[in-house]
Design an enzyme around this catalytic site. Structure first.
Site, PDB file in Angstrom:
ATOM      1  CG  ASP A 128       0.108   9.296   0.496  1.00  0.00           C
ATOM      2  OD1 ASP A 128       0.015   8.131   0.910  1.00  0.00           O
ATOM      3  OD2 ASP A 128      -0.604  10.235   0.920  1.00  0.00           O
ATOM      4  CG  HIS A 144      -2.027  -1.019   1.113  1.00  0.00           C
ATOM      5  ND1 HIS A 144      -3.313  -0.686   0.735  1.00  0.00           N
ATOM      6  CD2 HIS A 144      -2.027  -2.361   1.281  1.00  0.00           C
ATOM      7  CE1 HIS A 144      -4.054  -1.785   0.702  1.00  0.00           C
ATOM      8  NE2 HIS A 144      -3.303  -2.819   1.026  1.00  0.00           N
TER       9      HIS A 144
END
Ligand code: GDG
Length: 460
Positions: free
Chosen positions: A368, A160
């Protein structure tokens, strides 16, 4: 023609977010997507219970048609595996923060010990035809350890967070051992092409691996597939949330308390990867350069605390308190505060109302994996009068949301200019930028993501 029955799905992640009696609807897009697949295939979601317990007991619970199997961890496990190797070694390193990365042998030992315990406890509950899907940096070696337990299943891993460039990753003691363990999986998924490229670079430059057709990678006779498979949100649910009564109430509240001022919104876990200080400084630059805009805009930053057992996270909280206090002290007026900084979480529907009320969604992570807030902001907009998304080019989401105002979050000038541009943007341009982003978020939702990954795994 007869269809194969659906393989049973086994999901393993640090925390389980299957529906609970206290929380009957699964929370968050990931939980929703996986819950549906687990329910349909009669699968099981394994992970840490979140509780402290001396023995590694496995506790099964079936609720809302989904079975979860959770394991307690000891205090030492939590300190070394979770707060230690996962959140003080891998998280900063994978977010390019070598300066914050802590290398401790005890962390690595705890990480391997907990992963071994998970493998030993879970393996007996996995049948030969099950699809095994492991999630995130807490569990990188788990597939390899499950193979040690004799499992020959189809196994996939999804990361992720970003995959770091080779030159950073080699700073990790035993980096090669960690990456080799990944080759126990059949399919590895990354959020963005950029992270996939970094992974390929490591495999080809550090391990002598070769690239093959169909996203395959071969090292020492073992071939796996490594794909870019960007996660999405539960778009339909979010669109409905934005139109809910709660969301409308919140919008109304924002309108009344905002007295016609343009709202700029940020929503992030309190984490140094999210670029919150840089965001405040960019906004301060904007205030310095545009006195005419004073009292006509305000920034609402929602930042629920996270990982507060880790010192770096306490430090970031202190420095943001100071920074927001300083900016407000310098710029506020008797009837205007430039930054509303809130350290708490809000229900999903309220959040959707805040997004919809906001002229600008300000998303400035320094790094991110994806960033779901950017997608949620897009999904929540009024199609007839959408706001503007300002997005860091260093978020995985920037590969998909190319019509956002893409900025460099390290540059206060860049952030300031983008805020100014967004506030003056004519409605036609706002709509023209928003529409393709909306279609992308709607079509590449979390169910699309789950199917793309599990289909790759089924095909093995
Ligand atoms: C990791 C990766 C990747 C936040 N405040 C509230 C609230 N939230 C929700 C947001 C969003 C989620 O939390 C945060 O997701 P992000 O993607 O922005 O960031 P991470 O937590 O760092 O997630 C990231 C993600 O995994 C998925 O793969 O995109 O790159 O770092 O959904 O809405 N939700 C509610 N109240 C809050 O106050 N209800």
């Amino acid at each position: 023609m007869e269809h194969n029955p659906l393989s049973r799905l086994i999901v393993i992640s640090n925390r389980v977010s299957a529906p609970q009696p206290e929380q009957p609807a699964a929370q968050g897009g990931l939980a929703v997507a996986l819950t549906a697949a687990l329910r349909e295939s009669d699968g099981i979601w394994f992970g840490w219970s979140g509780d402290i317990g001396a023995r590694h007991d496995l506790h099964f619970e079936t609720y809302g048609g989904v079975t979860s199997g959770t394991i307690d961890l000891s205090e030492q496990d939590i300190e070394e595996y979770y707060n230690g190797y996962a959140n003080r070694t891998l998280w900063p390193l994978f977010h390019y923060r070598l300066d914050l990365t802590e290398f401790e042998r005890t962390f690595q030992g705890g990480y391997e010990r907990v992963n071994e315990a998970f493998a030993r406890i879970i393996a007996p509950h996995i049948d030969a035809d099950d699809l095994v899907w492991v999630h995130d940096y807490h569990m990188i070696p788990l597939g390899w350890l499950l193979r040690q337990q004799g499992l020959a299943n189809r196994m996939g891993f999804f990361l992720h967070i970003p995959w770091p460039p080779t030159r950073l990753l080699v700073a990790l003691p035993d980096h090669r051992r960690l990456v080799e363990a990944l080759f126990a999986y059949d399919v590895i998924g990354f959020q963005a092409e950029e992270w996939l490229e970094s992974f390929r670079h490591y495999v080809t430059h550090e391990m002598g691996g070769t690239l093959g057709p169909d996203d395959t990678l071969t090292v020492g006779g073992r071939t796996i597939r490594a794909i870019a498979c960007p996660i999405g949100i539960d778009a339909q649910d979010f669109i409905a949330s934005a139109a809910s009564a709660t969301a409308r109430d919140v919008q109304q509240r924002m309108r009344e308390s905002g007295t016609g001022r343009g709202l700029i919104v940020g929503v992030d876990r309190l984490d140094y990867s999210k670029g919150l200080a840089e965001r405040f400084l960019g906004y301060e630059r904007f205030l310095d350069e545009h006195p005419d805009r004073h009292a006509r805009v305000y920034l609402l930053q929602i930042a629920p605390p996270s990982r507060s057992d880790v010192e770096t996270y306490q430090n970031i909280r202190d420095s943001l308190d100071q920074l927001s206090g300083r900016i407000n002290g310098a710029h506020a007026d008797i009837d205007w505060v430039p930054i509303r900084y809130v350290n708490r979480g809000y229900p999903r529907e309220a959040l959707a109302g805040v997004y919809r009320a906001a002229r600008i969604g300000l998303v400035t992570p320094l790094r991110d994996g994806m960033n779901l807030v950017a997608k949620e902001y897009v999904a929540a907009q009024d199609p007839a009068d959408p706001g503007v998304l300002i997005l860091s080019r260093f978020a995985g989401a920037a590969e998909q949301l190319t019509n956002a105002l893409l900025i460099n979050p390290y540059s206060a000038d860049d952030i300031s200019d983008a805020i100014d541009k967004a506030l003056s943007m004519p409605k036609e341009e706002r709509i023209a930028r928003w529409r393709p982003m909306f279609e992308n978020v709607r079509d590449h939702d979390v169910v699309w993501w789950r199917k793309r990954f599990t289909e790759a795994l089924e095909a093995v």
